[in-house]
Design an enzyme around this catalytic site. Structure first.
Site, PDB file in Angstrom:
ATOM      1  N   ARG A 125      -6.943  12.721   1.043  1.00  0.00           N
ATOM      2  CA  ARG A 125      -5.817  13.133   2.117  1.00  0.00           C
ATOM      3  C   ARG A 125      -4.435  12.702   1.578  1.00  0.00           C
ATOM      4  O   ARG A 125      -3.522  13.434   1.923  1.00  0.00           O
ATOM      5  CB  ARG A 125      -6.118  12.949   3.359  1.00  0.00           C
ATOM      6  CG  ARG A 125      -6.132  11.485   3.761  1.00  0.00           C
ATOM      7  CD  ARG A 125      -6.309  11.298   5.175  1.00  0.00           C
ATOM      8  NE  ARG A 125      -7.708  11.303   5.529  1.00  0.00           N
ATOM      9  CZ  ARG A 125      -8.261  10.803   6.595  1.00  0.00           C
ATOM     10  NH1 ARG A 125      -7.476  10.064   7.170  1.00  0.00           N
ATOM     11  NH2 ARG A 125      -9.671  10.927   7.098  1.00  0.00           N
ATOM     12  N   ASN A 163       0.825  -1.122  -0.012  1.00  0.00           N
ATOM     13  CA  ASN A 163       0.029  -0.049   0.138  1.00  0.00           C
ATOM     14  C   ASN A 163       0.818   1.375  -0.137  1.00  0.00           C
ATOM     15  O   ASN A 163       1.603   1.349   0.883  1.00  0.00           O
ATOM     16  CB  ASN A 163      -0.648  -0.151   1.183  1.00  0.00           C
ATOM     17  CG  ASN A 163      -1.786   1.105   1.208  1.00  0.00           C
ATOM     18  OD1 ASN A 163      -1.500   2.202   0.918  1.00  0.00           O
ATOM     19  ND2 ASN A 163      -3.162   0.953   1.577  1.00  0.00           N
ATOM     20  N   HIS A 188      -5.848   3.459  -1.568  1.00  0.00           N
ATOM     21  CA  HIS A 188      -6.937   4.025  -1.093  1.00  0.00           C
ATOM     22  C   HIS A 188      -7.042   5.224  -1.348  1.00  0.00           C
ATOM     23  O   HIS A 188      -6.690   6.321  -1.081  1.00  0.00           O
ATOM     24  CB  HIS A 188      -6.846   3.875   0.571  1.00  0.00           C
ATOM     25  CG  HIS A 188      -8.315   4.147   1.173  1.00  0.00           C
ATOM     26  ND1 HIS A 188      -8.436   4.083   2.461  1.00  0.00           N
ATOM     27  CD2 HIS A 188      -9.594   4.305   0.813  1.00  0.00           C
ATOM     28  CE1 HIS A 188      -9.578   4.237   2.861  1.00  0.00           C
ATOM     29  NE2 HIS A 188     -10.374   4.425   1.789  1.00  0.00           N
ATOM     30  N   GLU A 222     -10.891  -9.647   3.009  1.00  0.00           N
ATOM     31  CA  GLU A 222      -9.713  -8.910   3.516  1.00  0.00           C
ATOM     32  C   GLU A 222     -10.228  -8.844   5.175  1.00  0.00           C
ATOM     33  O   GLU A 222     -11.058  -7.841   5.542  1.00  0.00           O
ATOM     34  CB  GLU A 222      -9.145  -7.633   2.964  1.00  0.00           C
ATOM     35  CG  GLU A 222      -7.864  -7.278   3.620  1.00  0.00           C
ATOM     36  CD  GLU A 222      -6.990  -6.234   2.914  1.00  0.00           C
ATOM     37  OE1 GLU A 222      -7.168  -6.037   1.804  1.00  0.00           O
ATOM     38  OE2 GLU A 222      -6.335  -5.451   3.709  1.00  0.00           O
ATOM     39  N   THR A 231      -8.373   3.611   8.588  1.00  0.00           N
ATOM     40  CA  THR A 231      -9.700   2.557   8.535  1.00  0.00           C
ATOM     41  C   THR A 231      -9.686   1.996   9.875  1.00  0.00           C
ATOM     42  O   THR A 231      -8.837   0.931   9.977  1.00  0.00           O
ATOM     43  CB  THR A 231      -9.508   1.584   7.271  1.00  0.00           C
ATOM     44  OG1 THR A 231      -9.449   2.460   6.248  1.00  0.00           O
ATOM     45  CG2 THR A 231     -10.986   1.131   7.180  1.00  0.00           C
ATOM     46  N   HIS A 282       1.151   6.160   1.715  1.00  0.00           N
ATOM     47  CA  HIS A 282       1.620   7.177   2.605  1.00  0.00           C
ATOM     48  C   HIS A 282       2.952   7.782   2.048  1.00  0.00           C
ATOM     49  O   HIS A 282       3.519   8.812   2.502  1.00  0.00           O
ATOM     50  CB  HIS A 282       1.980   6.730   4.004  1.00  0.00           C
ATOM     51  CG  HIS A 282       0.784   6.199   4.919  1.00  0.00           C
ATOM     52  ND1 HIS A 282      -0.244   7.142   5.133  1.00  0.00           N
ATOM     53  CD2 HIS A 282       0.115   5.078   5.149  1.00  0.00           C
ATOM     54  CE1 HIS A 282      -1.490   6.797   5.557  1.00  0.00           C
ATOM     55  NE2 HIS A 282      -1.184   5.530   5.772  1.00  0.00           N
ATOM     56  N   ARG A 296      -9.434   8.131  -0.860  1.00  0.00           N
ATOM     57  CA  ARG A 296     -10.251   8.465   0.242  1.00  0.00           C
ATOM     58  C   ARG A 296     -11.339   9.503  -0.170  1.00  0.00           C
ATOM     59  O   ARG A 296     -10.616  10.307  -1.082  1.00  0.00           O
ATOM     60  CB  ARG A 296      -9.738   8.829   1.571  1.00  0.00           C
ATOM     61  CG  ARG A 296      -8.922   7.841   2.275  1.00  0.00           C
ATOM     62  CD  ARG A 296      -8.330   8.271   3.603  1.00  0.00           C
ATOM     63  NE  ARG A 296      -9.424   8.405   4.718  1.00  0.00           N
ATOM     64  CZ  ARG A 296      -9.594   7.524   5.688  1.00  0.00           C
ATOM     65  NH1 ARG A 296      -8.671   6.411   5.529  1.00  0.00           N
ATOM     66  NH2 ARG A 296     -10.584   7.659   6.377  1.00  0.00           N
ATOM     67  N   GLU A 321      -8.719   0.467  -2.789  1.00  0.00           N
ATOM     68  CA  GLU A 321      -9.536   0.699  -1.720  1.00  0.00           C
ATOM     69  C   GLU A 321     -10.409   1.814  -1.933  1.00  0.00           C
ATOM     70  O   GLU A 321     -10.077   2.967  -1.931  1.00  0.00           O
ATOM     71  CB  GLU A 321      -8.472   0.791  -0.479  1.00  0.00           C
ATOM     72  CG  GLU A 321      -7.833  -0.335   0.037  1.00  0.00           C
ATOM     73  CD  GLU A 321      -7.159  -0.185   1.141  1.00  0.00           C
ATOM     74  OE1 GLU A 321      -7.258   0.854   1.758  1.00  0.00           O
ATOM     75  OE2 GLU A 321      -6.166  -0.966   1.505  1.00  0.00           O
ATOM     76  N   HIS A 364      -3.590  -4.610   7.748  1.00  0.00           N
ATOM     77  CA  HIS A 364      -3.970  -3.392   8.450  1.00  0.00           C
ATOM     78  C   HIS A 364      -2.907  -3.676   9.705  1.00  0.00           C
ATOM     79  O   HIS A 364      -2.928  -4.733  10.533  1.00  0.00           O
ATOM     80  CB  HIS A 364      -5.041  -3.074   8.771  1.00  0.00           C
ATOM     81  CG  HIS A 364      -5.373  -1.581   9.205  1.00  0.00           C
ATOM     82  ND1 HIS A 364      -4.798  -0.932  10.261  1.00  0.00           N
ATOM     83  CD2 HIS A 364      -6.007  -0.770   8.510  1.00  0.00           C
ATOM     84  CE1 HIS A 364      -5.193   0.306  10.138  1.00  0.00           C
ATOM     85  NE2 HIS A 364      -5.833   0.541   9.090  1.00  0.00           N
TER      86      HIS A 364
HETATM   87  N1  PXP Z   1      -5.912  -3.161   4.074  1.00  0.00           N
HETATM   88  C1  PXP Z   1      -6.894  -2.247   4.053  1.00  0.00           C
HETATM   89  C2  PXP Z   1      -8.409  -2.505   3.447  1.00  0.00           C
HETATM   90  C3  PXP Z   1      -6.750  -0.938   4.411  1.00  0.00           C
HETATM   91  O1  PXP Z   1      -7.452   0.038   4.758  1.00  0.00           O
HETATM   92  C4  PXP Z   1      -5.135  -0.561   4.749  1.00  0.00           C
HETATM   93  C5  PXP Z   1      -4.994   0.746   5.334  1.00  0.00           C
HETATM   94  O2  PXP Z   1      -5.028   1.694   4.289  1.00  0.00           O
HETATM   95  C6  PXP Z   1      -4.187  -1.753   4.729  1.00  0.00           C
HETATM   96  C7  PXP Z   1      -4.564  -2.948   4.383  1.00  0.00           C
HETATM   97  C8  PXP Z   1      -2.900  -1.242   4.987  1.00  0.00           C
HETATM   98  O3  PXP Z   1      -2.811  -1.146   6.428  1.00  0.00           O
HETATM   99  P1  PXP Z   1      -1.270  -0.506   6.894  1.00  0.00           P
HETATM  100  O4  PXP Z   1      -1.195   0.882   6.381  1.00  0.00           O
HETATM  101  O5  PXP Z   1      -1.695  -0.262   8.480  1.00  0.00           O
HETATM  102  O6  PXP Z   1      -0.424  -1.588   6.670  1.00  0.00           O
END
Ligand code: PXP
Length: 243
Positions: A53, A11, A47, A155, A105, A14, A49, A74, A194
């Site tokens: 952001r 992901n 994602h 998931e 989330t 960030h 959003r 996402e 997550h």
């Molecule tokens: N899976 C989903 C559905 C998420 O919303 C997120 C966070 O955006 C992640 C995985 C990844 O989580 P993390 O950034 O904490 O590794």
């Protein structure tokens, strides 16, 4: 029991968070996605959003057009996000709950209580050949709801697991393992994500039915110290070792 190959979805949200802190074009999340792919990521997750952001509409367009590995978008179950998904047809779309005021989330989707709202989103995404996933808590009632909705993938939210310790964490791990087994038994491909880190990924990666982990915040943070290639490679190694 057979063990499913475990994919790593990176992901890159960030990277966009850091870019947006100053505006402008860098660091570029698409460059991060390409680096992650070269380092062994099997897919890229982003994602979009509602408040934009981090990831922007333009990021999604560039990722959808330029990536050589599958894109997992996402998205909240809103008409706006559905039309964006249908325009770019990513490989997969993971429906997540979204609250403007949350930092990330915070919980899974209520697939049971939200059946009537979610059903047309699942159907439209499936009709467009987008692999739909529902981001849910590792709870049998939520897995049953996903079955009724016809989602091919779920998931499991590992945020609770990531924040617990000791016996409480072991209990949550069993919930995730049981939910993954229930999903797989019913023909649903289970994923998880997550809050996963080098320190907590191994017991999750050892759950034999899981087919994909989506990991972002920790990997991007670690990349500050070791580089993205090294952080993705190390996560990949830990996942393979646990399998
Ligand atoms: N899976 C989903 C559905 C998420 O919303 C997120 C966070 O955006 C992640 C995985 C990844 O989580 P993390 O950034 O904490 O590794």
């Amino acid at each position: 029991m057979s063990v499913t190959p475990l994919r790593l979805g990176v992901n890159i949200d960030h990277v966009a968070t850091v870019r947006n802190a100053r505006g402008g074009d860098y660091p570029d999340p698409v460059r991060a996605a390409e680096l992650a792919a070269a380092a062994g990521a099997d897919g890229i997750t982003a994602h979009l959003r509602e408040d934009r952001r981090h990831i922007t509409d333009e990021d999604i367009r560039r990722l959808a057009e330029g990536l050589d590995i599958p894109l997992n978008l996402e998205m909240a179950a809103t008409d706006e996000m559905l039309s964006i998904a249908l325009r770019h047809t990513p490989h997969a779309a993971c429906i997540v709950p979204e609250k403007r005021e949350e930092r990330t989330t915070e919980g899974g989707l209520d697939a049971a209580g939200g059946h009537n709202h979610l059903a047309p989103f699942v159907a439209e995404l499936r009709n467009a050949n987008i692999r739909v996933s529902l981001f849910i808590e590792p709870d049998p009632a939520q897995v049953e709801a996903a079955i009724h909705l016809g989602a091919p993938v779920v998931e499991f939210h590992t945020g609770r697991f990531a924040h617990l310790e000791g016996e409480a964490q072991a209990v949550e791990l069993r919930r995730i393992a049981d939910a993954a087994a229930l999903a797989a038994k019913n023909g649903i491909e289970p994923h998880a994500g997550h809050g996963l880190t080098f320190d907590n990924v191994s017991p999750i990666a050892a759950i034999p039915q899981l087919a994909e982990l989506n990991i972002g915040h920790f990997l991007i943070g670690e990349a500050i110290f070791t580089g993205l290639e090294a952080s993705v490679k190390k996560m990949r190694e830990l996942m393979d070792l646990a399998r």
